[in-house]
Design an enzyme around this catalytic site. Structure first.
Site, PDB file in Angstrom:
ATOM      1  N   PRO A  17      59.654   1.914  26.212  1.00  0.00           N
ATOM      2  CA  PRO A  17      59.217   3.157  25.571  1.00  0.00           C
ATOM      3  C   PRO A  17      58.817   4.218  26.598  1.00  0.00           C
ATOM      4  CG  PRO A  17      58.135   1.240  24.582  1.00  0.00           C
ATOM      5  CD  PRO A  17      58.822   0.766  25.834  1.00  0.00           C
TER       6      PRO A  17
ATOM      7  N   ALA B 111      44.765   1.427  42.616  1.00  0.00           N
ATOM      8  CA  ALA B 111      45.223   1.875  41.300  1.00  0.00           C
ATOM      9  C   ALA B 111      46.001   0.767  40.617  1.00  0.00           C
ATOM     10  CB  ALA B 111      46.113   3.113  41.421  1.00  0.00           C
TER      11      ALA B 111
ATOM     12  N   HIS C 184      60.433   5.955  28.769  1.00  0.00           N
ATOM     13  CA  HIS C 184      60.970   5.781  30.116  1.00  0.00           C
ATOM     14  C   HIS C 184      61.498   7.115  30.643  1.00  0.00           C
ATOM     15  CE1 HIS C 184      63.440   2.848  32.875  1.00  0.00           C
ATOM     16  NE2 HIS C 184      62.631   3.651  33.553  1.00  0.00           N
TER      17      HIS C 184
ATOM     18  N   ASP D 224      65.696  -0.589  26.713  1.00  0.00           N
ATOM     19  CA  ASP D 224      64.896   0.331  27.514  1.00  0.00           C
ATOM     20  C   ASP D 224      63.446   0.299  27.063  1.00  0.00           C
ATOM     21  OD1 ASP D 224      64.421   2.140  29.488  1.00  0.00           O
ATOM     22  OD2 ASP D 224      65.698   3.730  28.684  1.00  0.00           O
TER      23      ASP D 224
ATOM     24  N   SER E 117      46.806   8.339  33.360  1.00  0.00           N
ATOM     25  CA  SER E 117      45.577   7.965  34.070  1.00  0.00           C
ATOM     26  C   SER E 117      45.581   8.515  35.496  1.00  0.00           C
ATOM     27  CB  SER E 117      45.400   6.444  34.075  1.00  0.00           C
ATOM     28  OG  SER E 117      46.406   5.799  34.845  1.00  0.00           O
ATOM     29  N   LYS E 118      46.745   8.548  36.128  1.00  0.00           N
ATOM     30  CA  LYS E 118      46.817   9.125  37.467  1.00  0.00           C
ATOM     31  C   LYS E 118      46.621  10.639  37.422  1.00  0.00           C
ATOM     32  CE  LYS E 118      47.576   7.534  40.938  1.00  0.00           C
ATOM     33  NZ  LYS E 118      46.647   7.020  41.998  1.00  0.00           N
TER      34      LYS E 118
ATOM     35  N   THR F  82      40.424   1.514  36.095  1.00  0.00           N
ATOM     36  CA  THR F  82      40.612   1.596  37.547  1.00  0.00           C
ATOM     37  C   THR F  82      40.962   3.002  38.003  1.00  0.00           C
ATOM     38  OG1 THR F  82      41.317  -0.714  37.671  1.00  0.00           O
ATOM     39  CG2 THR F  82      41.951   0.734  39.494  1.00  0.00           C
TER      40      THR F  82
ATOM     41  N   TYR G 295      50.048   4.920  32.351  1.00  0.00           N
ATOM     42  CA  TYR G 295      49.860   4.912  33.803  1.00  0.00           C
ATOM     43  C   TYR G 295      49.827   6.320  34.360  1.00  0.00           C
ATOM     44  CZ  TYR G 295      51.361   5.077  38.660  1.00  0.00           C
ATOM     45  OH  TYR G 295      51.469   5.401  39.997  1.00  0.00           O
TER      46      TYR G 295
ATOM     47  N   THR H  83      51.066  10.143  42.442  1.00  0.00           N
ATOM     48  CA  THR H  83      52.458   9.793  42.173  1.00  0.00           C
ATOM     49  C   THR H  83      53.219  10.980  41.601  1.00  0.00           C
ATOM     50  OG1 THR H  83      53.848   8.417  40.720  1.00  0.00           O
ATOM     51  CG2 THR H  83      51.658   8.927  39.928  1.00  0.00           C
ATOM     52  N   ASP H  84      54.536  10.952  41.748  1.00  0.00           N
ATOM     53  CA  ASP H  84      55.358  11.991  41.125  1.00  0.00           C
ATOM     54  C   ASP H  84      55.408  11.847  39.608  1.00  0.00           C
ATOM     55  OD1 ASP H  84      56.904   9.678  41.041  1.00  0.00           O
ATOM     56  OD2 ASP H  84      58.648  10.538  42.056  1.00  0.00           O
ATOM     57  N   GLU H  85      54.996  10.702  39.076  1.00  0.00           N
ATOM     58  CA  GLU H  85      55.090  10.480  37.635  1.00  0.00           C
ATOM     59  C   GLU H  85      54.141  11.375  36.828  1.00  0.00           C
ATOM     60  OE1 GLU H  85      55.660   6.542  36.105  1.00  0.00           O
ATOM     61  OE2 GLU H  85      56.143   5.759  38.087  1.00  0.00           O
TER      62      GLU H  85
END
Length: 370
Positions: A321, A95, A323, A319, A178-179, A112, A175, A149-151
């Site tokens: 964007p 990934a 986040h 910071d 996409s996951k 990917t 990201y 992922t936890d995201e």
């Protein structure tokens, strides 16, 4: 037959590990071949910037290990590997994973993480289900394990409960989006086509072989070069940290005991503010230089660390964007159903990590110079 093979019913597994030259993938391959020496592992990796053959160097003499330089989007190649090596398990790490890069260039993440995952699913379905059925045979006994992922769950407020497997998806970056899409594709191939899948969602990993653009190795390698340590915003973003070997063991447990079609959260039960992580690593680096006089000559650029002043390198920056403020994993399902719990405390894991980077400049220095 090894004792571990006997415990698993006597049949050695034949794994395809995608992204096995990356951080978590490489640690998993080391774990698996150490735990199950009778098994065979084929690593498929495109060796993009985050893939590193040297992370697998010590395994090249292992008769159970094969490395293939290739792209998961090459469905024909994946089919050939599954057939020619008689593979029955895919553990899918490959990934694009750096959030900053997904903001500046999201196309590679969609290619990917979404198209690549679909390519693997198509190949697995064809080789393990379609071809045997066409020949009048039962589908191959198989497993497709997808590492997420936890995201994908979005962000948490300070008092919110941790993410569970039933938390609604709410990705906030290209990201994580996409996951999330890849997670849904894996689920769909199980429910629509009967592919035997499991998925795990993990918290932030740290440990050996971690690419230096990520927070903890970035702190260490910047200190060793006396470079500024950038901290986004106020540094009070909260992350749950998981030692990478504990993650590998968690995936091992999912493969051994996980229920087909289920998701499992793998976390470290270890929430920290980013700024506190930065300060801790700075302190450990200063401590290491104080305890070992040879480090000052080994790393002559590390002027601040040699003076016990690594924290003076901290530099707050604007910071990024979108986040996410806080991630936290509720791993009770994994503990109850799989017997999972982290073995490493954060104190032991972070000290092992600092020690590894201090001892292995030959691994990370070439990456810094890219």
């Amino acid at each position: 037959m090894t004792q571990t093979e006997k415990q698993r019913g006597g049949n050695p597994r034949k794994l395809l590990v995608t992204g096995g030259a990356g951080f978590i993938g490489a640690n998993f391959v080391h774990h698996w071949l150490q735990q199950y020496p009778g098994d065979s592992v084929v690593v498929l990796d495109a060796l993009t910037y985050a893939g590193n053959r040297s992370s697998l160097k010590s395994l090249e003499s292992d008769s159970g290990f094969t490395f293939v330089h290739g792209d998961i989007c090459d469905t024909t190649l994946v089919e050939e590997l599954l057939i020619n090596h008689g593979l029955d398990t895919i553990v899918h790490f490959a990934a694009e994973s750096h959030v900053d890069r997904s903001i500046s260039g999201p196309d590679a993440f969609l290619e990917t993480n979404i198209i690549g995952t679909h390519s693997l699913l198509k190949a697995a379905k064809k080789v393990w289900i379609d071809l045997p059925v066409a020949d009048g045979l039962d589908p191959v006994d198989h497993r497709f394990h997808h590492v997420s992922t936890d995201e994908v769950y979005g962000t948490l407020e300070p008092e919110d409960p941790a993410f569970s497997e039933s938390t609604a998806y709410a990705p906030n970056s290209p990201y994580s989006a996409s996951k999330a899409a890849s997670d849904h594709l894996v689920r769909a191939y199980h429910h629509t086509f009967g592919l035997q899948v499991t998925t795990s969602n993990c918290s932030n990993n740290y440990g050996p072989y971690h690419y230096p653009e990520k927070l903890i190795p970035l702190i260490i390698t910047n200190i060793l070069r006396d470079q500024p340590i950038p901290v986004y915003g106020d540094g009070k973003q909260v992350r749950d940290w998981l030692y990478v070997e504990d993650h590998a063991r968690g995936i091992d447990l999912v493969l051994q005991k996980g229920k087909i079609g289920e998701n499992y959260n793998i976390g470290g039960h270890n929430e920290w503010l980013n700024i506190d992580i930065v300060n801790l690593v700075c302190h450990l680096m200063d401590e290491a230089f104080m305890a070992d006089n040879s480090l000052a000559s080994k790393y002559p650029e590390a002027i601040s660390a040699a003076a016990g002043k690594s924290c003076e390198l901290v530099q707050f920056v604007t910071d990024r964007p979108g986040h996410d403020r806080r991630y936290a994993i509720d791993a009770r399902k994994s503990r109850k159903e799989l017997g999972y719990k982290p073995w490493e405390s954060f104190e032991s894991g972070i000290r092992k990590t600092v020690s590894w980077y201090l001892s292995n400049p030959q691994w990370w220095l070439p990456l810094i110079k890219k």
